[in-house]
Design a protein around this motif. Structure first.
Motif, PDB file in Angstrom:
ATOM      1  N   VAL A 121      43.196  43.968  16.124  1.00 22.67           N
ATOM      2  CA  VAL A 121      44.055  44.421  15.033  1.00 22.67           C
ATOM      3  C   VAL A 121      45.422  43.762  15.177  1.00 22.67           C
ATOM      4  N   HIS A 122      45.991  43.424  14.040  1.00 22.89           N
ATOM      5  CA  HIS A 122      47.275  42.730  14.021  1.00 22.89           C
ATOM      6  C   HIS A 122      47.758  42.773  12.581  1.00 22.89           C
ATOM      7  N   LEU A 123      49.044  42.694  12.428  1.00 19.74           N
ATOM      8  CA  LEU A 123      49.598  42.698  11.077  1.00 19.74           C
ATOM      9  C   LEU A 123      48.986  41.597  10.215  1.00 19.74           C
ATOM     10  N   ALA A 124      48.669  40.466  10.835  1.00 17.08           N
ATOM     11  CA  ALA A 124      48.116  39.349  10.084  1.00 17.08           C
ATOM     12  C   ALA A 124      46.614  39.494   9.852  1.00 17.08           C
ATOM     13  N   ARG A 125      46.005  40.472  10.494  1.00 16.66           N
ATOM     14  CA  ARG A 125      44.552  40.635  10.385  1.00 16.66           C
ATOM     15  C   ARG A 125      44.175  41.866   9.551  1.00 16.66           C
ATOM     16  N   PRO A 130      52.698  38.974   5.929  1.00 21.42           N
ATOM     17  CA  PRO A 130      52.118  38.704   7.235  1.00 21.42           C
ATOM     18  C   PRO A 130      51.747  37.230   7.307  1.00 21.42           C
ATOM     19  N   ARG A 131      52.210  36.593   8.331  1.00 20.48           N
ATOM     20  CA  ARG A 131      51.909  35.178   8.422  1.00 20.48           C
ATOM     21  C   ARG A 131      50.457  34.983   8.775  1.00 20.48           C
TER      22      ARG A 131
END
Lengths: 228, 333, 797, 73
Positions: free
Chosen positions: D56-60, C208-209
């Motif tokens: 929410v997020h893939l990076a979070r 994940p960036r």
């Protein structure tokens, strides 16, 4: 009009028993069918028969010319797809709600609920109207035809067959309203042009984009070519 | 929708007897149900006049036409006499709302429908037309709103039938059990919001719209109505125009130019009318009339484009009325 | 009983899988058709020839459920009525940003007919709030008007509606922002307050960036390929433009919703969903139930377009209310809620720069994009820039800007209509600058083998030939123009795609899968596959889908359904047929490899027995049913053919006095691998074109800038095209074989015109008027403003 | 294709449209979608805000976030 004498004295929250319905309707209705909302078929009646302008079945109003109804549930006789049904409804019940909830005829869809998508199109006598913006009590004394009434158990209306043939549907949710709108057009104009069809369904919304095939299906039944 | 009782009436007298204690008249019910479903109106008693047969129909008289207010828009637009001699009314009735709504909606209901402003139509906004003191459109979204005569409320006149009937110099008959009948011109039927924002028409609670009377057009009269929306399939007008021309050969003896979506109440454009009077009708004179139809207009933050649209709607409808141009294929309805 | 030899063989293969080498058709018949070899599992069925040599697959058979839909018999979730069922209604936030102080449900609970109330509570768990000022938090923060906060269940819809209105919610209002530009300002109210995150690192891949967050901006997510600095230095011509697109809502005709029936042993849910499996998985996860205790049914559903995945609030709230009340609960959203709370296509604000050499070689593409997905993420739109012209160096920066509006959800080719609107207009502008034909330019810049063929089809079409290369050539106020644009989408495969095929002793055939038919027609295609395998008409195949009791089907999104599921169906059918032949071979005095299923008969290759009808052959089965379940196997050559797409041409008439655009004709040339049922594919492409035109010309979610509420949450002022806006659409399917699976199908839902039609229309408008409209929706105000802008000159377009 | 595979496992409550799919390159793994155009929600809250009230997020939704739940192996 609604029957003020209450000749069908069900308790307000009780579904009508099959025995209260005329013979012609019985074959298509079971109590289970009502409860499960299984939808009523046309019960063998030919629904493209001549439809009278105004039915004489309207109950006689009170002598002062005023019939009081509601606000609680009142028994109402609806003439749907050639059969009589008695439903207990509040005056605020729309025809769409009475058909879908009280009679379990869920072929009629409610989409916008404001008369701008025509998903709920039924015929009052032979005129296409939006059942979401029609009070059920205003349908009393008229012949209501729904999508279920357009076909019989074993035979589709030619337009329904054409919709299938031309793949004039995707998710199918607008289809009953589209069929009712186009079939009504064919009733009053058997040979419409594509221009006529576009105008006849200009109040019907489809989100999947089936319009081109709806035009083609209706033209097919109309027996005219695309450029006619 | 809230619960309500309903008094189903079979005669005008019966209906008039029921017009009391806040009861609301329901005819076709289209606009009323719309407002009730949106929760901006919650009457507990409706007077159903839908089945009063005497209020329905089109009658030709010595003086012109009398139309029952319960006559549907579809019945009016399909009527041969109206199509041939009152084209503006056939156009306006035939391009209002959707085909199915035209089967249900009455001409009376069309005249008396409330404005379509999205703030008015939302129960979340308590606006000046609902008796509060704010108008939300001035600082909010107003691309479909008025460009003239809107000091208090810039909602626009929604009735296309009114645009036609004003052009035809029609009047309405109002009946009351106590006070009898009175007749008003179309323009006088409406209350300008600047005068009273909560009152949309002059109709009193005990009154019923019982007839629409249209004088016979002078010989040589031609007319038309066109409505433009963002959509062609059903849409509300962003610009519309009604045109009635009394022709003397090639020369326009008298012109009536009406507009709906420009102002809160249906209006005539004296400037446009003057621009045509005594002139022959051609593209040049029609465009000149269109141009002056928006004289004095002051757009809101989001609707300056209407200053471009109305002149076009007016000039094209003039040419349509004069038989010099076809109905615009992109006109709405 | 001795095992038939074929079963032995299958068992042996399962124990030690081996590959076989097969020759597969590759390319486009009539243009580039050739063969390539593939190593495939030995259990795979024989390679199908191209469509013209198949009998059922590739033909336009009648939609399996067409009659049910045309007659109104089709039963959707909103049609389900169960004994004792309650009707539920949400209570929604009336403000765009607030902390909820209290929710008083007492008046609602007292209303006769009300049976249950559910208040959505904050779930804290182990979490620590980022903003301590919110503590203690009993209810979730309201981040958009229309956010559900509670629900009531009653004996009728009308009572539920009345009860919902009686729930009193007290808010502690917070400052809010609903405008993208204002939300980007440093002093803007914060949608997600708390400390900013660390700086993001550039580049992608490997995890994940770490995308930074500053204020309301999540981003930039930076993606690079090659050196754009050098690319622009190498360029002879550079074009740059600023493009703005609006928020669109899905507006499926059937709203989101479920009927939930909670029983101690089983939670049964009828859901209007694109993923029965996703709804089951989420309900099981949310309520901590084993998957076996949740059943999801979707026999028919009224449109999704990407918004209907997972259980959502309607799913969990209806289930909770059913659990509470002990009876089934229906919770269908109303039209307003459908606009507000269950997703939308994000907006975009893109600055795009493209550099090219004189010969049309693209040297660099540089995109900086902002967009809002409301209080969620997903506004990126770099897909077309990154994937249509892959030889160029690339630099993209994508930023999500939070505002106080409902969260986006996937919508038909997420990000791509926005991205293509900018990219394909910029390419058109580049062609003008270079004095090149737009097709010549793309032939130079785009190496995709199938789009190359598609452009040949376009070039040869009457519509394209009718295009006047001189922009604004027409006299008079109504001007005609023709323009084109290209689309790209990706070959996503859902590996959770399984099907079961059953052969019954009476000769009837059945195929079952949990997959749902969202209108694309997968039911029909499944029947066709069995028909092809067993040599019987599709009408003799029973298709049972939309039920998690069956083998798990793919969730229908991203154009995965047909390409993921059909190989599983074919494999199951093939293996079932082999089992059948093995089972009945002794009775027919033959061996399976001597037997074929063709034209409704079982025949002997060597004439060992007279042809016998399929029905009579099945009667010789030694058990009453043969059943095989198969699941999707990986693509045969997963490194190849990762994208596909199409070319769309639009003819418009622009009324320059009214600023109105009417799309008259569309030519849509598309690739979906092997078209399984061309008529149904054409239906989907028609739909993509029409939805794309609607997006380009009309649709717009309008939020009041002062109060933050949507002013047009209906289908009247939220404008969607109707019958009179529909152009004549000419769809040409380009059959493209890529040798990836036993059916070699690809998808079409996303690529179907919706990506490219907006730019095609805009390019046609330029061709008509000499003016670029760089903003959607292209309503009269926008078009007139563009036409009134300082003259852009009449150039070769 | 501008998809990104993930080295660290995201929270098991993170959801997007197609978490159960796969790309050809990475056929069996959890697919985050095309990161920048995917909308995410949290299984616990059914909303784009997680239990800690952050988005929410893939990076979070990665280890270190207070509400992070490890995916069962």
């Amino acid at each position: 009009m609604p029957d003020p004498k209450g000749s069908h004295p069900q308790a307000p929250d009780e579904q009508p028993e099959p025995s209260t319905l005329p013979d012609s309707a019985r074959s298509g209705i079971t109590r289970r069918g009502f409860l499960k909302g299984a939808g009523l078929t046309a019960a063998g009646t030919a629904l493209l028969d001549g439809v009278q302008a105004f039915s004489s079945e309207t109950a006689a109003p009170a002598t002062n010319g005023v019939t009081e109804l509601g606000p609680g549930p009142v028994p109402v006789r609806l003439h749907v797809n050639g059969a009589e049904h008695t439903v207990e409804i509040e005056p605020r019940t729309t025809l769409a709600e009475a058909l879908r909830i009280n009679l379990g005829m869920t072929g009629t869809k409610v989409v916008c609920d404001r008369g701008v998508c025509s998903g709920c199109t039924v015929w009052l006598d032979k005129m296409p109207v939006n059942s979401c913006m029609t009070l059920a009590i205003d349908a009393v004394g008229h012949h209501v035809t729904t999508i279920e009434g357009l076909s019989s158990e074993d035979r589709m209306h030619p337009l329904q067959a054409a919709f299938v043939k031309h793949d004039a549907m995707q998710c199918g949710f607008c289809t009953p309203g589209m069929v009712m709108s186009c079939a009504a057009l064919l009733e009053r104009n058997p040979h419409p042009s594509e221009h006529d069809i576009r105008h006849a369904v200009s109040g019907n919304l489809c989100r999947c984009g089936t319009y081109p095939k709806i035009f083609a299906a209706t033209m097919d039944v109309a027996g005219t070519t695309r450029n006619a | 929708m809230n619960r309500f009782s309903i008094a189903d009436c079979s005669s005008v007298d019966a209906a008039l007897s029921q017009l009391k204690d806040g009861a609301v008249v329901k005819a076709g019910g289209v606009d009323l149900l719309d407002r009730m479903k949106d929760g901006i109106e919650q009457p507990t008693r409706l007077v159903n006049i839908r089945n009063i047969s005497g209020l329905r129909g089109i009658r030709e008289t010595e003086q012109g036409l009398t139309i029952g207010p319960l006559t549907t828009l579809a019945e009016i637009s399909d009527h041969p006499l109206i199509q041939s001699q009152y084209q503006i009314l056939a156009d306006a009735s035939g391009h209002a709302a959707t085909p199915h709504i035209r089967n249900m909606a009455t001409v009376g209901g069309n005249l008396l429908q409330r404005v379509q402003c999205w703030y008015y139509r939302s129960s979340d906004f308590q606006c000046i037309r609902k008796g509060k003191d704010l108008c939300f459109a001035f600082d909010g979204l107003n691309q479909y709103h008025a460009i003239m005569e809107y000091a208090t409320c810039p909602s626009v006149a929604p009735s296309s039938a009114a645009v036609a009937l004003l052009g035809l110099n029609a009047s309405v008959e109002l009946s009351s059990a106590k006070r009898g009948k009175r007749n008003l011109g179309i323009r006088d039927l409406y209350v300008v919001p600047d005068a009273n924002p909560t009152k949309f028409t002059v109709i009193e609670p005990d009154e019923l719209l019982t007839a629409i009377v249209i004088p016979k057009p002078a010989p040589g009269t031609r007319s038309a109505y066109q409505k433009y929306g963002e959509k062609e399939s059903f849409d509300w007008a962003i610009a519309d125009a009604g045109v009635v021309l009394e022709m003397d050969g090639d020369v326009c003896r008298r012109a009536v130019i009406t507009m709906g979506a420009a102002s809160p109440v249906v209006r005539r454009s004296p400037q446009a009318e003057a621009a045509l009077t005594g002139k022959s009708i051609n593209e040049e004179t029609a465009r000149a009339a269109g141009k002056v139809a928006v004289e004095g207009a002051q757009p809101l933050s989001g609707n300056a484009y209407k200053l471009d649209l109305f002149p076009v709607a007016v000039y094209r409808t003039i040419l349509l009325a004069a038989g010099q141009r076809d109905r615009d294929p992109s006109a709405a309805g | 009983m001795t095992k038939p030899p074929m079963e032995d063989a299958l068992v042996a293969q399962a124990a030690a899988p081996t590959k076989k080498t097969v020759q597969m058709p590759i390319g486009v018949p009539g243009y580039t058709l050739t063969e390539e070899s593939r190593d495939v599992p030995v259990t795979e069925p024989p390679v199908w020839p191209i469509n013209k040599d198949l009998k059922y697959v590739g033909q336009s058979f009648e939609r399996y459920d067409g009659q049910a839909k045309a007659t109104g018999r089709a039963r959707y979730t909103s049609d389900i009525q169960l004994p004792g069922m309650l009707y539920a209604k949400f209570v929604n936030a009336s403000v765009p940003h607030a902390k909820i102080v209290s929710i008083d449900t007492s008046a609602a609970e007292k209303l006769p007919g009300v049976r249950g109330v559910h208040v959505i509570q904050h779930v804290l768990g182990n979490a620590v709030l980022r903003n301590p000022a919110l503590d203690p938090v009993k209810y979730p923060v309201v981040r958009y008007a229309g956010q559900p906060v509670a629900a009531v269940a009653a004996t009728s819809p009308a009572i539920a509606e009345e009860a919902a209105a009686l729930v009193k919610v007290r808010y502690d209002a917070s400052p809010f922002v609903v405008d993208l530009d204002k939300a980007r300002a440093p002093d803007s109210p914060q949608v997600f307050p708390g400390p900013a995150d660390e700086e993001g690192s550039a580049g992608g891949g490997g995890g994940p960036r770490n995308v930074s967050q500053t204020g309301n901006i999540h981003g930039p997510a930076i993606h690079r390929r090659g050196e754009t600095d050098q690319g622009f230095k190498d360029a002879d011509v550079i074009v740059e433009g600023h493009y703005v697109t609006q928020v669109q809502t899905h507006s499926a005709l059937e709203t989101h919703g479920v009927v939930a029936d909670w029983k101690p042993e089983l939670l049964t849910v009828w859901a209007s969903t694109q993923g029965t499996a996703s709804v089951r998985e989420e309900l099981a996860g949310f309520f901590k139930l084993p998957l076996t205790q949740v059943r999801v049914i979707t026999e028919f559903m009224g449109g999704g377009f990407g918004a209907k995945f997972g259980a959502g609030n309607p799913g969990v709230v209806a289930a909770a209310l059913s659990k509470k009340t002990g009876v089934p609960v229906r919770l269908m959203l109303d039209r307003e809620e459908e606009h507000l709370s269950v997703g939308n296509r994000p907006s975009s604000d893109q600055t795009l720069r493209i550099g090219a050499k004189k010969d049309g070689t693209i040297t660099a593409i540089h995109l900086v994009a902002y967009g809002t997905a409301g209080c969620g993420t997903g506004a990126g739109c770099s897909g077309p820039a990154a994937n249509l012209y892959q030889s160029a160096s690339l630099h993209t920066e994508e930023n999500d800007v939070f505002i106080n509006a409902g969260p986006a959800s996937a919508m038909r080719a997420p990000g791509h209509p926005q991205g293509a609107f900018a990219l394909e207009q910029t390419m058109d502008e580049l062609a003008v600058k270079l004095g090149m034909d737009p097709i010549d330019l793309r032939d130079k810049a785009d190496t995709h083998p199938v789009r190359r063929v598609e452009r040949l089809v376009v070039r040869a079409s009457d519509l394209w030939k009718s295009r006047n290369p001189v922009a604004s050539a027409d006299q008079g106020p109504v001007k005609r123009g023709v323009g084109l644009a290209q689309s790209v989408w990706y070959r996503f495969v859902s590996m959770n795609s399984a099907a079961e095929v059953r052969i019954h002793k009476d000769g009837s055939l059945e195929v079952l899968s949990g997959v749902q038919d969202i209108g694309s027609g997968i039911k029909t295609v499944m029947a066709q596959i069995l028909a092809e395998q067993f040599g019987v008409p599709p009408s003799q195949v029973a298709v049972k889908i939309g039920d998690t009791n069956y083998a798990e089907g793919p969730n229908s999104g991203g154009s995965v359904t047909t390409l993921s599921l059909t190989p599983a169906v074919r494999d199951a059918a093939w293996q079932a047929a082999q089992k059948l032949l093995a089972d009945i071979a002794p009775a027919l005095g033959s061996t399976p490899d001597d037997m074929v299923l063709v034209d409704g008969e079982v025949r002997s290759r060597s004439g060992k027995f007279e042809p016998v009808s399929f029905r009579r052959a099945a009667a010789k089965m030694t058990t009453s049913q043969i059943s095989v379940q198969a699941k999707r196997i990986s693509d045969y050559d997963p490194k190849k053919y990762l994208t596909y797409g199409g070319v769309d041409v639009a003819e418009v008439e622009v009324d320059t006095e009214l600023g109105r655009i009417h799309v008259r004709r569309v030519l849509s040339v598309h690739d979906c691998g092997r078209p399984m049922n061309p008529t149904q594919v054409i239906s989907q492409i028609n739909g993509g074109i029409i939805q794309g035109i609607s997006y380009t010309l009309l649709e717009n979610r309008l939020l009041d800038p002062v109060y933050g509420l949507m002013v047009n949450p209906d289908l009247e002022q939220y404008k969607i095209v109707g019958s009179r806006e529909i152009p004549d659409i000419d769809v040409r399917l380009v059959e493209a074989y890529i040798g990836q699976s036993s059916t070699d199908a690809s998808g079409i839902g996303e690529a179907a015109g919706v990506v490219s039609i907006g730019a095609a229309v805009a390019n046609a408008v330029y061709n008509a008027t000499g003016v670029r409209v760089r903003r959607t929706p292209m309503t009269p105000d926008v078009v007139l403003a563009a036409l009134r802008a300082p003259a852009q000159g009449k150039e070769l377009a | 294709m501008s998809t990104t595979t993930n080295a660290t496992q995201p929270c098991q409550c993170l959801r997007t449209k197609n978490p159960y799919g796969a790309t050809p390159e990475n056929a069996e793994s959890w697919l985050p979608g095309i990161q920048t155009s995917s909308s995410y929600w949290c299984l616990r809250t059914m909303s784009p805000a997680g239990p800690d009230d952050h988005y929410v997020h893939l990076a979070r939704c990665v280890p270190g976030r207070a509400c992070y739940e490890e995916r069962e192996k």
